[in-house]
Design a protein around this motif. Structure first.
Motif, PDB file in Angstrom:
ATOM      1  N   GLU A 171       0.851  -1.259   0.056  1.00  0.00           N
ATOM      2  CA  GLU A 171       0.072   0.062  -0.001  1.00  0.00           C
ATOM      3  C   GLU A 171       0.765   1.317  -0.046  1.00  0.00           C
ATOM      4  O   GLU A 171       0.341   2.180  -0.811  1.00  0.00           O
ATOM      5  N   TYR A 231       2.358   1.551  -3.338  1.00  0.00           N
ATOM      6  CA  TYR A 231       1.263   2.008  -4.204  1.00  0.00           C
ATOM      7  C   TYR A 231       1.111   3.777  -4.224  1.00  0.00           C
ATOM      8  O   TYR A 231       1.038   4.154  -5.358  1.00  0.00           O
ATOM      9  N   GLN A 232       0.767   3.981  -3.195  1.00  0.00           N
ATOM     10  CA  GLN A 232       0.589   5.325  -2.658  1.00  0.00           C
ATOM     11  C   GLN A 232       1.692   6.217  -3.321  1.00  0.00           C
ATOM     12  O   GLN A 232       1.376   7.336  -4.096  1.00  0.00           O
ATOM     13  N   ASN A 267       1.513   6.028  -7.300  1.00  0.00           N
ATOM     14  CA  ASN A 267       0.446   6.619  -7.658  1.00  0.00           C
ATOM     15  C   ASN A 267       0.348   8.165  -7.659  1.00  0.00           C
ATOM     16  O   ASN A 267      -0.272   9.096  -8.358  1.00  0.00           O
ATOM     17  N   ALA A 268       1.190   8.886  -6.777  1.00  0.00           N
ATOM     18  CA  ALA A 268       1.325  10.231  -6.529  1.00  0.00           C
ATOM     19  C   ALA A 268       2.580  10.744  -7.310  1.00  0.00           C
ATOM     20  O   ALA A 268       3.060  11.879  -7.366  1.00  0.00           O
ATOM     21  N   ARG A 321      -2.178  -2.774  -9.647  1.00  0.00           N
ATOM     22  CA  ARG A 321      -2.837  -1.721  -8.657  1.00  0.00           C
ATOM     23  C   ARG A 321      -3.013  -0.636  -9.259  1.00  0.00           C
ATOM     24  O   ARG A 321      -3.984   0.259  -9.126  1.00  0.00           O
ATOM     25  N   LEU A 322      -1.833   0.071  -9.932  1.00  0.00           N
ATOM     26  CA  LEU A 322      -2.030   1.374 -10.633  1.00  0.00           C
ATOM     27  C   LEU A 322      -3.052   1.514 -11.690  1.00  0.00           C
ATOM     28  O   LEU A 322      -3.385   2.446 -12.229  1.00  0.00           O
ATOM     29  N   ASP A 367      -8.584  -0.372 -10.381  1.00  0.00           N
ATOM     30  CA  ASP A 367      -9.203  -0.017  -9.015  1.00  0.00           C
ATOM     31  C   ASP A 367      -9.979  -0.911  -8.342  1.00  0.00           C
ATOM     32  O   ASP A 367     -10.887  -0.729  -7.900  1.00  0.00           O
ATOM     33  N   ASN A 394      -0.225   8.494   5.248  1.00  0.00           N
ATOM     34  CA  ASN A 394      -0.043   8.079   3.975  1.00  0.00           C
ATOM     35  C   ASN A 394       1.238   7.664   3.717  1.00  0.00           C
ATOM     36  O   ASN A 394       2.025   7.463   4.792  1.00  0.00           O
TER      37      ASN A 394
END
Length: 595
Positions: free
Chosen positions: A64, A67-68, A71-72, A107-108, A111, A500
């Motif tokens: 996670e 991924y965050q 994703n950012a 994962r990117l 959803d 996060n």
């Protein structure tokens, strides 16, 4: 009608032409590998849930966080504010994360966390089968032998336990890339120029996956080369190729290796519990006969079909006095024996061997050697039994996946039992946590707690000798937790409001202004930033944590770290080296020929 007949004939002609081409066989092979990977994956996710172990919880929090970050659009943080009570544990620094990209990329794109996780497992199984296929194909062109040997490696009970009940992703990825290492070795031994790069890629991928596997596989290579030296088969050319491969693999894993060394030099951290739990043959036998792949360190096994094959080859050592296959089977049998508790391992408890924790990890090597030995044996006897091969392969797949289905169904039963129990029931809580779905995915991230890689107390409350000599994992874990330098009681006064991959926010109330230890681990080589009620504050390190002055009343504390990894250059070097090695193989060396 005439036009249709002409088109049909032309299509048939093209099909027959394609059938005789290497591209047709390559495509067919990839389809079969994809289907086997699907068979290996789907049962563990049927019913839209997945069994998540404690190790799996650690990796879920790491996934996670990664991924965050991606994703950012930023480089991943080396500490984890997600999970682990939001304390900022250095998991991504001490556990290599690069090969986890096979879980992050889906994962990117998708959803749906559970579907992305399932695709990640499918990719890992795909590459495990593909790598074992390449290794088998380097030893024989007999498709029946290749199918049988790949089935042994992929569907061994230990591999399935590794993935689906232990959920030890790092070690499972090491299992995935081990055949590449052996492929590179065989190619170097046969003076094929691509061997050096294949070996480097294999070792680099393992180093970017799991450090203990890297150590174990390095010992294996060293032992094999020592044997070749004693047999006078080791040449200067071979030694040079090995050194070049090692050098390239170090560059390829420079980001992961440097992070570990850097953090160890700057911080005195709590290592994972040191102990050595050996396999118990009676426990393993009982679990093998019941096809139980549940998580139990002393009860891991190869599976009943793989064990029968193993025993058959051991029996053939008596009647077949020749063949190189004998040495691989003898090696596999020797390692299997050394992994049992027949041998008193107490004298190893205070040695580096205890870092492996469980001798079941050695079963990875046993399965690999068994696979190689079975290939060479079948080649020697000129194996061509189509029906027997299909029967054994089908049995391997059926029995292996039946064990996965059984464990999966047991998790479901445990979950519904736990729903009927009190929330204070610790066993019920554990079983609820094991049942991972999209609905509880985010909540499950918070529950993971481990003492590993916290700051260590200056004086350990329990001697290393006592910790290392612990008889079971629970005892060793309790002893390890006592060495952690962290005020857990004080941290309960803080309320987490946001977290996060780069930031964690706490709410805190006190009557008078004073300095307070924040519930965040204070590593010496991290660029922290602390804000209180939106204003940047100075902080200091205190007993393994960050400490800053807080005003009277309510305070909102933000603890963040630099947005970019300070080792981003090494990350780029790792990626460039890996891509460059793949391009070199594709354009110069690695051009498989198909019969």
């Amino acid at each position: 009608m005439d036009i249709l007949i002409i088109l049909a004939k032309e299509g048939l002609r093209m099909f027959l032409k394609m059938k005789n081409s290497r591209y047709f066989e390559a495509t067919l092979t990839l389809i079969i590998i994809s289907l086997l990977a699907l068979i290996s994956t789907y049962p563990a996710f049927s019913g839209h849930f997945f069994e998540l172990s404690n190790d799996g919880g650690v990796h879920l929090a790491r996934l996670e966080s990664l991924y965050q970050a991606f994703n950012a659009g930023r480089a991943p943080s080396l500490i984890n504010f997600i999970g682990f009570n939001n304390q900022g544990v250095a998991m991504n620094a001490m556990y290599p994360w690069i090969t986890l990209l096979i879980y992050i990329i889906p994962r990117l794109i998708i959803d749906n966390p559970m579907l992305a996780l399932a695709i990640g497992f499918w990719l890992m199984n795909f590459f495990t089968i593909l790598n074992s296929y390449w290794l088998a194909k380097s030893l024989t062109r007999n498709r029946l032998i290749i199918l049988l040997s790949v089935s042994i490696y992929q569907f061994s009970a230990y591999h399935l336990q590794l993935m689906y009940t232990r959920v030890a992703l790092g070690e499972a990825l090491g299992y995935t890339f081990l055949p590449l290492i052996m492929l590179g070795l065989f190619q170097i031994w046969n003076r094929k120029k691509q061997g050096t790069i294949v070996l480097a890629i294999g070792m680099g991928l393992v180093a970017n996956s799991h450090i203990l596997s890297l150590v174990l596989f390095t010992v294996l290579i060293s032992f094999l080369e020592i044997i070749r030296l004693l047999c006078r088969n080791l040449s200067w050319h071979e030694l040079l190729q090995l050194l070049i491969g090692a050098f390239i693999s170090i560059i390829m894993s420079s980001y992961s290796l440097y992070n570990i060394v850097d953090w160890l030099l700057h911080n005195k951290m709590v290592a994972p519990a040191r102990l050595l739990i050996s396999l118990d043959p009676l426990t393993s036998l009982n679990r093998m006969l019941t096809n139980n792949i549940g998580e139990l360190a002393r009860g891991a096994h190869l599976g009943i079909i793989v064990t029968f094959i193993f025993l058959y080859l051991i029996s053939q050592l008596i009647s077949n006095q020749t063949g190189s296959w004998r040495y691989w089977i003898i090696g596999a049998a020797s390692i299997w024996v050394l992994s049992q508790n027949w041998i008193d391992g107490d004298f190893l408890a205070n040695t580096p061997v205890s870092l492996f924790q469980f001798t079941m990890r050695f079963l990875t090597i046993v399965v690999l050697l068994l696979m190689i030995g079975s290939i060479l044996f079948l080649v020697q006897i000129n194996w061509h039994s189509y029906s027997t091969t299909l029967f054994i392969s089908f049995a391997l797949i059926t029995v292996g996946m039946s064990g996965v289905i059984s464990a999966h169904n047991q998790t479901k039963q445990n979950y519904f039992w736990a729903l009927k129990q009190s929330k204070s029931n610790s066993l019920a809580q554990q079983r609820r946590n094991q049942y991972l779905t999209n609905a509880n995915y985010q909540k499950r991230l918070v529950d993971t707690q481990v003492p590993d890689y916290h700051i260590k107390k200056a004086e350990s409350v329990q001697s290393l000798k006592k910790v290392s000599a612990a008889l079971n994992f629970a005892t060793a874990s309790r002893a390890t937790k006592k060495t952690v330098q962290f005020d857990a009681d004080n941290s309960q006064k803080f309320k987490n409001t946001f977290a996060n991959d780069q930031l964690v926010t706490f709410k805190y109330h006190q009557k008078n202004m004073k300095s307070v230890k924040l519930p965040v681990i204070g590593y010496k080589n991290v660029n922290y930033s602390v804000k209180v009620n939106g204003k940047k504050k100075n902080f200091k390190y205190s007993e393994g944590q960050l400490k800053t002055a807080l005003p009277a009343g309510d305070s909102y504390i933000d603890v963040s770290i630099a947005r970019q990894s300070k080792h981003i250059g090494l990350l780029l070097l790792t990626g460039i080296t890996f891509i460059g090695s793949l391009v070199y193989l594709a354009t110069n060396c690695f051009k498989p020929k198909y019969n």
